[in-house]
Scaffold this motif. Structure first.
Motif, mmCIF file in Angstrom:
data_model
loop_
_atom_site.group_PDB
_atom_site.id
_atom_site.type_symbol
_atom_site.label_atom_id
_atom_site.label_comp_id
_atom_site.label_asym_id
_atom_site.label_seq_id
_atom_site.Cartn_x
_atom_site.Cartn_y
_atom_site.Cartn_z
ATOM 1 N N ARG A 183 68.683 80.496 37.793
ATOM 2 C CA ARG A 183 69.682 79.493 37.422
ATOM 3 C C ARG A 183 69.085 78.093 37.487
ATOM 4 N N TYR A 184 68.332 77.808 38.544
ATOM 5 C CA TYR A 184 67.758 76.473 38.681
ATOM 6 C C TYR A 184 66.624 76.229 37.687
ATOM 7 N N GLN A 185 65.912 77.268 37.307
ATOM 8 C CA GLN A 185 64.908 77.113 36.260
ATOM 9 C C GLN A 185 65.568 76.776 34.928
ATOM 10 N N GLN A 186 66.704 77.394 34.656
ATOM 11 C CA GLN A 186 67.447 77.091 33.431
ATOM 12 C C GLN A 186 68.002 75.672 33.461
ATOM 13 N N LEU A 187 68.509 75.248 34.639
ATOM 14 C CA LEU A 187 69.005 73.874 34.766
ATOM 15 C C LEU A 187 67.874 72.869 34.560
ATOM 16 N N GLN B 64 66.899 71.873 31.123
ATOM 17 C CA GLN B 64 67.811 70.948 30.447
ATOM 18 C C GLN B 64 67.639 69.515 30.941
ATOM 19 N N GLY B 65 66.854 69.328 31.971
ATOM 20 C CA GLY B 65 66.643 67.997 32.531
ATOM 21 C C GLY B 65 67.480 67.768 33.764
ATOM 22 N N ASP B 66 67.122 66.767 34.543
ATOM 23 C CA ASP B 66 67.787 66.490 35.813
ATOM 24 C C ASP B 66 69.139 65.826 35.661
ATOM 25 N N GLY B 67 69.393 65.236 34.507
ATOM 26 C CA GLY B 67 70.649 64.503 34.371
ATOM 27 C C GLY B 67 70.517 63.096 34.921
ATOM 28 N N PRO B 68 71.595 62.327 34.874
ATOM 29 C CA PRO B 68 71.532 60.920 35.286
ATOM 30 C C PRO B 68 71.360 60.774 36.795
ATOM 31 N N ILE B 69 70.595 59.759 37.180
ATOM 32 C CA ILE B 69 70.430 59.422 38.591
ATOM 33 C C ILE B 69 71.711 58.755 39.081
ATOM 34 N N VAL B 70 72.178 59.171 40.241
ATOM 35 C CA VAL B 70 73.371 58.575 40.835
ATOM 36 C C VAL B 70 72.964 57.286 41.553
ATOM 37 N N PRO B 71 73.628 56.164 41.251
ATOM 38 C CA PRO B 71 73.240 54.891 41.878
ATOM 39 C C PRO B 71 73.320 54.954 43.402
ATOM 40 N N ARG C 12 78.884 68.407 38.410
ATOM 41 C CA ARG C 12 79.146 69.485 37.433
ATOM 42 C C ARG C 12 77.880 70.297 37.199
ATOM 43 N N LEU C 13 76.738 69.606 37.107
ATOM 44 C CA LEU C 13 75.456 70.281 36.884
ATOM 45 C C LEU C 13 75.177 71.294 37.984
ATOM 46 N N PHE C 14 75.439 70.911 39.232
ATOM 47 C CA PHE C 14 75.141 71.776 40.376
ATOM 48 C C PHE C 14 76.221 72.821 40.629
#
Length: 530
Positions: A176-180, A183-190, A213-215
């Motif tokens: 699952r984490y390899q698939q995520l 797709q990229g890490d997504g936006p950095i949370v400030p 949502r990603l996690f």
């Protein structure tokens, strides 16, 4: 094709323990195994028939090419090179081509099977007290009799892996984490300069929503206004779920520690899962009895029942990361002691007790200690004179703490004899169990539910009910030893990625730096310390 020339080339490769075609050319650690496999075939190819790969060869190659899904390094098995090698068999069939193909597949198969079965690095390399020797295959026999003639190669290879539900769950989580990650890490949370509480304004609501949502901490169907300026509602619950999975205090507040974990790259999480799979492979393929397992970075102990189900779970306190780390090892628990004495270790005697006595000659009586000789004869439990102090300094006498509720071991200890003098025990300081990080001990493991653990371990030994155990702890005779009729395996392990039975993935800090040390060894490539 000149079979003699192929055989001669295979003999050369066997003698040298080196094949330039391989990503890691030197295979001296497998050279004798290689020799024995080809001795059995009189140095004829084992993966080729009439110059073509056998169905078994193609199945093994498929497994090597998919090795990343097992948390392994594809370069260790030449995953990217097999297509070119297969093509070479169709275009340039020479004795050398055939021999090199067969040899490369033999080395790759042995490396893969061994790595998948017992791990890549021997835990003894890290001074861990876990023995994998008894788990090793006779690789030449296994390859020659189980894989080369197999009707279903994949079924044979599946049987090589640890037969534990936790291992399978970890492998699934890795996928699952390899698939995520693909797709990229997504936006950095400030980051935050001050902790954000529910109801506070927070400009990172949109990024935080996407990340949760990603996690999977925020369900896809959960409605959240990502453009809202206020941190509230379902987003708070998502943060709590995330905090629970990452060993953080479950406050629902967005603080620096939470942001740091949320922004951890997925590649780091993948390495944690890979490290976890490596350590699962160090375990024996079965236990004589369901084990008790304490996982240090998680600060959790689990007692297992039949069918790999968790029968009892509790918080634990482990050794301090900087000075008194709890060792990693496996032994059998043999007895329990109610209302124990605490025999003060020499290191603590020198560092704490003797300086305490030097400052205050009544230190022993105030702390409920007593000075004894090494047979257990009490020398004094009152004021310590110069002669006794001198003998303590010379190592001729020792100190123990009397049984009772103030004893540093609490009211019960669980013994599994080992060279580290480490055991499980209760504690007179239960408030530490509420901390999110719990490395406070001198090396032993303090358990949150000692009576329940004792009752569970003695469940088949009447009359040791929970009530009887509690009575023995509170008012029974001092230093009462109860032997277990059947020893119970105890494992003190170190895993920073744990997948629960429901599939939820929990990550923890590498408090002792053991993940980093493992990754440093693995980065050097084959041959690994075996």
């Amino acid at each position: 094709m000149d079979a003699g020339a192929v055989s001669a080339r295979l003999r050369e490769i066997a003698a040298s323990g080196k094949l330039a075609d391989l990503h890691w050319p030197h295979f001296s650690d497998y050279r004798l195994h290689f020799q024995h496999i080809y001795d059995a075939s009189n140095f004829a190819p084992v993966w080729l028939h009439d110059g073509k790969p056998t169905p078994q060869a193609m199945a093994v190659i498929q497994a090597l090419e998919a090795s990343q899904q097992k948390g392994l390094n594809p370069d260790d098995y030449d995953a990217s090179r097999w297509s070119e090698r297969l093509q070479a068999l169709n275009t340039s069939v020479t004795p050398d081509t055939l021999a090199r193909f067969d040899a490369a597949l033999t080395v790759g198969a042995m490396r893969y099977i061994s790595d998948l079965h017992i791990g890549r690095v021997n835990p003894r390399h890290f001074n861990f007290g876990i023995d994998i020797e008894q788990n090793k295959y006779d690789l030449p026999q296994f390859v020659s009799t189980k894989v080369v003639p197999a009707i279903n190669v994949q079924a044979v290879l599946d049987g090589v892996e640890p037969p534990y539900n936790g291992y399978k769950h970890t492998e699934d989580a890795l996928h699952r984490y390899q698939q995520l990650a693909a797709q990229g890490d997504g936006p950095i949370v400030p980051d935050v300069t001050k902790t954000i509480a529910p109801g506070d304004t927070y400009p990172g609501v949109s990024q935080l929503t996407q990340r949760l949502r990603l996690f999977g901490d925020l369900h896809p169907d959960t409605v959240v206004d990502a453009n809202a300026p206020t941190y509230s509602g379902a987003l708070v619950e998502g943060v709590k779920t995330f905090q629970s999975r990452h060993g953080l205090a479950v406050t629902g507040k967005v603080d620096k520690a939470t942001i740091r974990q949320i922004n951890t790259p997925l590649a780091t999480r993948i390495r944690q899962l890979q490290d976890a799979l490596e350590r699962w492979r160090w375990l024996p393929p079965q236990f004589p009895q369901p084990p008790v397992v304490a996982n240090i970075p998680e600060f959790i102990l689990r007692a297992f029942g039949p069918n790999q189900k968790v029968a009892l779970e509790m918080n634990v306190v482990v050794g301090k990361a900087l000075r008194t780390q709890t060792p990693i090892f496996a032994k059998d628990m043999k007895y329990i002691v109610f209302r124990p004495y605490w025999n003060v270790p020499t290191s603590i005697l020198r560092a704490e007790i003797i300086p305490g006595i030097t400052k205050d000659r009544s230190y022993i009586s105030k702390k409920n200690f007593e000075v004894t000789d090494f047979s257990g004869k009490v020398i004094t439990d009152g004021a310590v004179g110069d002669d006794v102090l001198a003998q303590l300094r010379a190592g001729k006498l020792t100190v123990r703490q009397k049984p009772g509720p103030k004893n540093s071991l609490g009211l019960v200890k669980f013994l599994f004899p080992n060279e580290y003098s480490v055991y499980l025990h209760s504690t007179p300081a239960p408030q530490l169990f509420s901390q999110s990080r719990r490395d406070f001990s001198h090396g032993c493991v303090r358990v949150e539910k000692p009576a329940e653990l004792a009752a569970y371990l003695l469940r088949n030994q009447p009359p040791w009910t929970l009530d009887k155990v509690q009575e023995a702890m509170q008012s029974g005779p001092d230093n009462q030893q109860v032997n277990l009729t059947t020893p119970v395996p105890v494992l003190i392990l170190y895993v920073t990625a744990v997948v629960e039975e429901d599939g939820s993935v929990h990550f923890f800090n590498d408090i002792y730096g053991y993940d980093q040390k493992l990754e440093e060894v693995l980065a050097k490539g084959q041959p690994y310390p075996g």
